[in-house]
Design a protein around this motif. Structure first.
Motif, PDB file in Angstrom:
ATOM      1  N   ILE A 300     -32.153  41.615 -19.584  1.00  0.00           N
ATOM      2  CA  ILE A 300     -31.844  41.088 -18.124  1.00  0.00           C
ATOM      3  C   ILE A 300     -30.989  39.956 -18.282  1.00  0.00           C
ATOM      4  CG2 ILE A 300     -32.541  40.555 -15.958  1.00  0.00           C
ATOM      5  CD1 ILE A 300     -35.189  41.891 -16.575  1.00  0.00           C
ATOM      6  N   ILE A 301     -29.823  39.691 -17.435  1.00  0.00           N
ATOM      7  CA  ILE A 301     -29.314  38.581 -17.554  1.00  0.00           C
ATOM      8  C   ILE A 301     -29.193  38.205 -15.702  1.00  0.00           C
ATOM      9  CG2 ILE A 301     -26.818  37.416 -17.801  1.00  0.00           C
ATOM     10  CD1 ILE A 301     -26.205  39.919 -19.458  1.00  0.00           C
ATOM     11  N   LEU A 302     -29.856  36.883 -15.865  1.00  0.00           N
ATOM     12  CA  LEU A 302     -30.028  36.384 -14.420  1.00  0.00           C
ATOM     13  C   LEU A 302     -28.960  35.145 -14.439  1.00  0.00           C
ATOM     14  CD1 LEU A 302     -33.755  36.277 -13.554  1.00  0.00           C
ATOM     15  CD2 LEU A 302     -31.929  37.755 -12.765  1.00  0.00           C
ATOM     16  N   GLN A 303     -27.918  35.226 -13.799  1.00  0.00           N
ATOM     17  CA  GLN A 303     -26.875  34.303 -13.347  1.00  0.00           C
ATOM     18  C   GLN A 303     -27.309  33.209 -12.548  1.00  0.00           C
ATOM     19  OE1 GLN A 303     -23.672  33.953 -14.674  1.00  0.00           O
ATOM     20  NE2 GLN A 303     -23.946  31.917 -14.322  1.00  0.00           N
ATOM     21  N   LEU A 304     -27.285  31.762 -12.764  1.00  0.00           N
ATOM     22  CA  LEU A 304     -28.126  30.759 -12.067  1.00  0.00           C
ATOM     23  C   LEU A 304     -27.151  30.191 -11.377  1.00  0.00           C
ATOM     24  CD1 LEU A 304     -30.218  29.162 -14.950  1.00  0.00           C
ATOM     25  CD2 LEU A 304     -31.035  30.852 -13.049  1.00  0.00           C
ATOM     26  N   PRO A 305     -27.376  29.423 -10.423  1.00  0.00           N
ATOM     27  CA  PRO A 305     -26.423  28.552  -9.562  1.00  0.00           C
ATOM     28  C   PRO A 305     -25.563  27.592 -10.258  1.00  0.00           C
ATOM     29  CG  PRO A 305     -28.301  28.541  -8.239  1.00  0.00           C
ATOM     30  CD  PRO A 305     -28.852  29.317  -9.796  1.00  0.00           C
ATOM     31  N   TYR A 306     -24.151  27.799 -10.055  1.00  0.00           N
ATOM     32  CA  TYR A 306     -23.206  27.259 -10.609  1.00  0.00           C
ATOM     33  C   TYR A 306     -23.485  25.354 -10.816  1.00  0.00           C
ATOM     34  CZ  TYR A 306     -20.581  31.575 -11.119  1.00  0.00           C
ATOM     35  OH  TYR A 306     -20.212  32.688 -11.245  1.00  0.00           O
ATOM     36  N   GLU A 307     -24.295  24.939  -9.791  1.00  0.00           N
ATOM     37  CA  GLU A 307     -24.456  23.481  -9.540  1.00  0.00           C
ATOM     38  C   GLU A 307     -25.577  23.144 -10.408  1.00  0.00           C
ATOM     39  OE1 GLU A 307     -23.145  25.695  -5.670  1.00  0.00           O
ATOM     40  OE2 GLU A 307     -24.683  25.993  -7.369  1.00  0.00           O
ATOM     41  N   LEU A 308     -26.261  23.659 -11.324  1.00  0.00           N
ATOM     42  CA  LEU A 308     -27.256  23.377 -12.256  1.00  0.00           C
ATOM     43  C   LEU A 308     -26.355  23.087 -13.613  1.00  0.00           C
ATOM     44  CD1 LEU A 308     -29.950  26.016 -11.431  1.00  0.00           C
ATOM     45  CD2 LEU A 308     -30.092  23.532 -10.940  1.00  0.00           C
ATOM     46  N   MET A 309     -26.483  21.921 -13.967  1.00  0.00           N
ATOM     47  CA  MET A 309     -25.911  21.303 -15.045  1.00  0.00           C
ATOM     48  C   MET A 309     -26.617  20.658 -16.169  1.00  0.00           C
ATOM     49  SD  MET A 309     -22.412  19.523 -12.896  1.00  0.00           S
ATOM     50  CE  MET A 309     -23.237  18.383 -12.061  1.00  0.00           C
ATOM     51  N   ASP A 310     -26.344  20.666 -17.286  1.00  0.00           N
ATOM     52  CA  ASP A 310     -26.891  20.004 -18.406  1.00  0.00           C
ATOM     53  C   ASP A 310     -28.128  20.111 -18.513  1.00  0.00           C
ATOM     54  OD1 ASP A 310     -27.308  18.208 -20.535  1.00  0.00           O
ATOM     55  OD2 ASP A 310     -26.803  16.216 -19.391  1.00  0.00           O
ATOM     56  N   PRO A 311     -28.533  21.486 -19.348  1.00  0.00           N
ATOM     57  CA  PRO A 311     -29.981  22.097 -19.626  1.00  0.00           C
ATOM     58  C   PRO A 311     -30.741  20.805 -20.605  1.00  0.00           C
ATOM     59  CG  PRO A 311     -28.475  23.321 -20.497  1.00  0.00           C
ATOM     60  CD  PRO A 311     -27.595  22.438 -20.001  1.00  0.00           C
ATOM     61  N   ILE A 312     -31.905  20.695 -20.173  1.00  0.00           N
ATOM     62  CA  ILE A 312     -33.078  19.930 -20.819  1.00  0.00           C
ATOM     63  C   ILE A 312     -34.005  20.709 -21.939  1.00  0.00           C
ATOM     64  CG2 ILE A 312     -34.730  18.303 -21.041  1.00  0.00           C
ATOM     65  CD1 ILE A 312     -33.493  17.203 -18.346  1.00  0.00           C
ATOM     66  N   GLY A 313     -34.377  21.762 -20.947  1.00  0.00           N
ATOM     67  CA  GLY A 313     -35.362  22.745 -21.903  1.00  0.00           C
ATOM     68  C   GLY A 313     -35.843  24.063 -21.050  1.00  0.00           C
ATOM     69  N   LEU A 314     -36.371  24.936 -21.896  1.00  0.00           N
ATOM     70  CA  LEU A 314     -36.986  26.257 -21.142  1.00  0.00           C
ATOM     71  C   LEU A 314     -38.080  26.356 -21.628  1.00  0.00           C
ATOM     72  CD1 LEU A 314     -35.119  29.683 -21.316  1.00  0.00           C
ATOM     73  CD2 LEU A 314     -37.418  29.132 -22.280  1.00  0.00           C
ATOM     74  N   PHE A 315     -39.121  26.599 -20.650  1.00  0.00           N
ATOM     75  CA  PHE A 315     -40.581  26.457 -20.878  1.00  0.00           C
ATOM     76  C   PHE A 315     -40.990  27.824 -20.275  1.00  0.00           C
ATOM     77  CE2 PHE A 315     -38.938  22.549 -19.939  1.00  0.00           C
ATOM     78  CZ  PHE A 315     -39.261  21.666 -21.137  1.00  0.00           C
ATOM     79  N   VAL A 316     -42.270  28.391 -20.767  1.00  0.00           N
ATOM     80  CA  VAL A 316     -42.885  29.424 -20.121  1.00  0.00           C
ATOM     81  C   VAL A 316     -44.378  29.096 -19.930  1.00  0.00           C
ATOM     82  CG1 VAL A 316     -43.703  31.919 -20.394  1.00  0.00           C
ATOM     83  CG2 VAL A 316     -41.363  31.278 -21.022  1.00  0.00           C
ATOM     84  N   ASP A 317     -45.105  29.241 -18.833  1.00  0.00           N
ATOM     85  CA  ASP A 317     -46.435  28.877 -18.497  1.00  0.00           C
ATOM     86  C   ASP A 317     -46.750  29.629 -17.362  1.00  0.00           C
ATOM     87  OD1 ASP A 317     -48.870  27.869 -18.293  1.00  0.00           O
ATOM     88  OD2 ASP A 317     -48.281  25.746 -18.377  1.00  0.00           O
ATOM     89  N   SER A 318     -48.149  30.308 -17.487  1.00  0.00           N
ATOM     90  CA  SER A 318     -48.601  31.203 -16.296  1.00  0.00           C
ATOM     91  C   SER A 318     -47.929  32.408 -16.013  1.00  0.00           C
ATOM     92  CB  SER A 318     -49.081  30.238 -15.473  1.00  0.00           C
ATOM     93  OG  SER A 318     -49.923  29.343 -15.698  1.00  0.00           O
ATOM     94  N   GLY A 319     -47.039  32.983 -17.082  1.00  0.00           N
ATOM     95  CA  GLY A 319     -46.235  34.028 -16.622  1.00  0.00           C
ATOM     96  C   GLY A 319     -44.959  33.786 -15.935  1.00  0.00           C
ATOM     97  N   VAL A 320     -44.575  32.345 -15.883  1.00  0.00           N
ATOM     98  CA  VAL A 320     -43.450  32.038 -15.108  1.00  0.00           C
ATOM     99  C   VAL A 320     -42.410  31.388 -15.855  1.00  0.00           C
ATOM    100  CG1 VAL A 320     -42.667  30.499 -13.219  1.00  0.00           C
ATOM    101  CG2 VAL A 320     -44.836  31.611 -12.888  1.00  0.00           C
TER     102      VAL A 320
END
Length: 746
Positions: A300-320
């Motif tokens: 799956i590819i989920l496009q995020l809003p273009y306004e979100l900038m400069d990513p810090i990290g990706l996390f997974v917790d409690s199935g989210v």
């Protein structure tokens, strides 16, 4: 109301608490559903570590202890305790900190480390039997309750097999895996439950390598610039499944889902970023793709809003899945649905990648520099906002066109109504005045009162037609309407053909299709004859009532000290009561007959309330509690007329108590335009029909108690003389409030 990005998703997060200069840990409390929060904050000035703890996410009743002459090097929570690595006087210690801030199982780590050497450490996890795995610089250390063991050196990464703690001691299973660096290669080893070290795979050496253990398999992640190579290794079969991901290690997670093992990563796409969920074990998910696009590998590819900038990290917790950016945070599930997007300015708050813990709709982001608690709430109508956002490009223009057509139709309808009013023979006098004060239209009676003929053109300023004294009241009410830009009713006395006429006048404000003021309509109807008939009827009724009062006085006076029996006291009371009724009626008649001229002066509103109250003797009204509520300010008015109007309102309130215990409250207030005098009783109140008729001349709800309606007529007359109004608030059983609204420009 504009629709923000966060409104179009099922949930949204907002910041609840910030904690600067310290690290937050969330521990499970076996005795309560609420978590235990531990906040570790160093004091750099005296090299002391401070530990704070409190129950729940709100910082209340916090307990604090200190660890002097110490420096916390690394800490990680495991269930109901925290493993900490700390240094004191050049020596290393490993301890457990529980939710009561007790340091337990402290063990000195005797490794050769220079006094000024940098110490890089990471708690890998906990094994069965309370053993802990620690990566200290490049040494992998296994720590027990009373001793420690160096498993290997030159270790780049390590991972715990979470399933090993659930297996029996007699079953052989690998407990942890680690990656050891050699000159040209990196070798993956596993360490099983029988303390056997087993080589699994030789891999290409890379500067940044990470390990993840998932469902008995090991994922080796090698980071190259802006992308990573993922190698999923089956420990039993020694099979390697490679996959490239367009993300760095901090933006990548390997997760076991109900469909298999997925690689979840955040990568640049187009003008923004997209979330990718790719199956690693060749088993594409079924029933996904809620809002995203599919990939060739069944992901799956989920496009995020273009306004979100400069990513810090990706996390997974409690199935989210949580995606942290410098200017916001987003979340999604593994079914391909974006759950939330919120723009929160994290900026440079986090100097390192924070830890993330999610539970009970609370999200905790923590690092050694800064920690923040966010609360998740439901967006009840998110699907409506989503629909509006998706259809807005063509829906809103269509709605706008429909509204314009409706407004045009309303405008044409308004013009037809004005034309009909002007042509109606019973409409009285009608003036149509534009926003600049020009007289645009009038009917025959209007031309007659203003003296307009063929030699005097239409379209001039209204005051041009009001040079005669008889038209001055008309000019004043038109100027009032232009100033207030509000619709209202008012009575006027007009001299026409040498006779004084009483008119009922209405100002109707006209608005254009955009809601802006475009003028007004004045209508004036002569009600002199109708009022005269009512006056004659009410004067006759008043004369009859006064005759009854006089007859009662005469009969009781004739019997004083004539008939034996000692009833003189009762007869005197009857006489006094009837005399008081006569006094009130005569006073009302005198007030009605007085001049309409206002003797305005600047007075204090509080004085008016107090003087009106002092006209009532407490001994005559023992059942009434008089309450004064004064907000003192200056008001320009005819003081005596206002006091008289308030007095009549108070008399009405006393009558409404029906001789029962109750209260009358007299108060005053103001806003930027008006002064308000309020008289509120706790009497029987009025039904809707009586409330509508109350301001009708000579109407009274207390005929049986001697009421004539003149007092209410005086109240309304005083308010109109001041250019004001009367507001009536009342409900049966809840009393009545009469408010005099008087224009006040002071």
């Amino acid at each position: 109301m504009p629709v923000s990005a966060g409104d179009t998703y099922p949930y949204s997060f907002h910041s609840a608490e910030n904690h600067d200069g310290g690290d937050i840990f969330v521990l499970k409390d076996s005795t309560s559903d609420a978590p235990v929060i531990v906040f570790i904050k160093p004091n750099w000035g005296d090299e002391t570590e401070y530990f704070y703890t409190w129950n729940g996410y709100d910082r209340e009743n916090a307990i604090c202890i200190s660890l002097p002459n110490a420096e916390i090097l690394n800490a990680k929570s495991f269930g109901n305790h925290i493993n900490i690595l700390w240094k004191s006087s050049g020596e290393l210690f490993a301890s457990q900190l529980n939710d009561s801030l007790d340091l337990r199982n402290t063990l000195k780590i005797e490794l050769v480390i220079g006094p000024y050497a940098d110490i890089n450490s990471e708690w890998i996890g906990e094994l069965s039997g309370g053993r802990k795995l620690l990566l200290l610089n490049s040494s992998l250390v296994l720590i027990g309750e009373t001793s420690f063991e160096v498993i290997d050196n030159d270790v780049r990464a390590a991972a715990i097999n979470a399933e090993s703690t659930a297996k029996s001691n007699s079953e052989r299973i690998f407990e942890f895996a680690y990656l050891k660096s050699y000159e040209t290669t990196s070798v993956l080893y596993i360490y099983d439950s029988f303390s056997t070290k087993i080589e699994v795979e030789r891999l290409e050496k890379n500067d940044k390598m990470f390990l993840k253990s998932i469902d008995g398999e090991i994922a080796v992640i090698s980071e190259y610039l802006s992308e990573s190579l993922i190698q999923l290794i089956d420990v039993e079969e020694r099979v390697v499944t490679p996959m490239w991901a367009g993300a760095k290690g901090a933006l990548l997670e390997i997760v076991k889902t109900r469909d298999g093992i997925d690689a979840v990563f955040l990568a640049a796409r187009g003008k923004g970023y997209a979330l990718y969920i790719e199956p690693l074990d060749g088993s594409p998910a079924e029933g996904r793709l809620a809002t995203g696009e599919s990939t060739p590998g069944g992901g799956i590819i989920l496009q995020l809003p273009y306004e979100l900038m400069d990513p810090i990290g990706l996390f997974v917790d409690s199935g989210v899945i949580f995606l942290l950016f410098r200017n916001g945070i987003a979340s999604a599930d593994f079914e391909g649905e974006i759950l939330s997007v919120d723009f929160i300015q994290f900026g440079q708050s986090f100097n390192s990648i924070p830890r993330l813990v999610f539970g009970d709709n609370t999200l905790v982001l923590s690092s050694t520099d800064f920690s923040q608690i966010l609360i998740r709430s439901d967006n009840e109508y998110w699907y409506i906002y989503r629909f509006l956002q998706k259809t807005g490009d063509y829906l809103f223009p269509s709605i706008a066109i429909i509204i314009i057509l409706i407004l045009i139709q309303m405008y044409r309808h308004q013009k037809r109504i004005l034309r009909t009013i002007l042509e109606m023979p019973t409409a009285g006098v009608v003036f149509v005045v534009d926003k600049s004060g020009h007289l645009k239209k009038t009917n025959g009676p209007g031309k007659d009162i203003l003296g307009i003929n063929e030699s005097i053109p239409m379209g001039r300023q209204f005051h041009f037609y009001c040079s005669r004294s008889r038209t001055q009241p008309l000019m004043e009410i038109i100027e009032k309407g232009m100033r207030l830009k509000e619709s209202f009713n008012q009575k006027l006395n007009i001299i026409h053909n040498g006779e004084s006429k009483e008119w009922f006048c209405t100002i109707i404000v006209l608005m254009n299709i955009t809601g802006n003021f475009r003028g007004l309509v004045f209508t004036g109807i002569d009600i002199t004859e109708e009022l005269e008939r009512k006056r004659l009827s009410n004067w006759a009724q008043l004369a009859h009532d006064m005759q009854t009062n006089l007859s009662t006085i005469r009969l009781n006076a004739e019997k004083l000290e004539v008939e034996p029996g000692g009833n003189d006291h009762k007869r005197r009371k009857k006489i006094i009561h009837q005399v008081n009724l006569l006094i009130h009626r005569v006073r009302d008649i005198v007030t009605v007959g007085r001049s309409d001229r206002l003797d305005k002066e600047v007075v204090l509103a509080g004085e008016i309330c107090i003087e009106a109250r002092n006209e009532f003797d407490d001994e005559m009204f023992p059942n009434v509690e008089f309450i004064i509520n004064i907000n003192n300010f200056q008001v320009e008015c005819d003081k005596q007329k206002i006091i008289r109007a308030i007095r009549n309102a108070v008399e009405n309130g006393i009558g409404a108590l029906q001789e029962k215990q109750g209260s009358i409250t007299i108060s005053c207030s103001k806003d930027t335009r008006n002064a308000y005098f309020s008289i509120k009783d706790s009497g029987v109140g009025l039904d809707s029909e009586s409330r509508k008729k109350m301001l009708v001349p000579y109407y009274s709800t207390s005929r049986s108690r001697g009421g004539t309606g003149i007092g209410t007529m005086i109240m309304q007359h005083v308010a109109e003389l001041h250019g004001g109004d009367i507001i009536i608030n009342s409900e049966p059983g809840k009393g009545t409030e009469i408010i005099f609204k008087i224009p006040n420009r002071i």
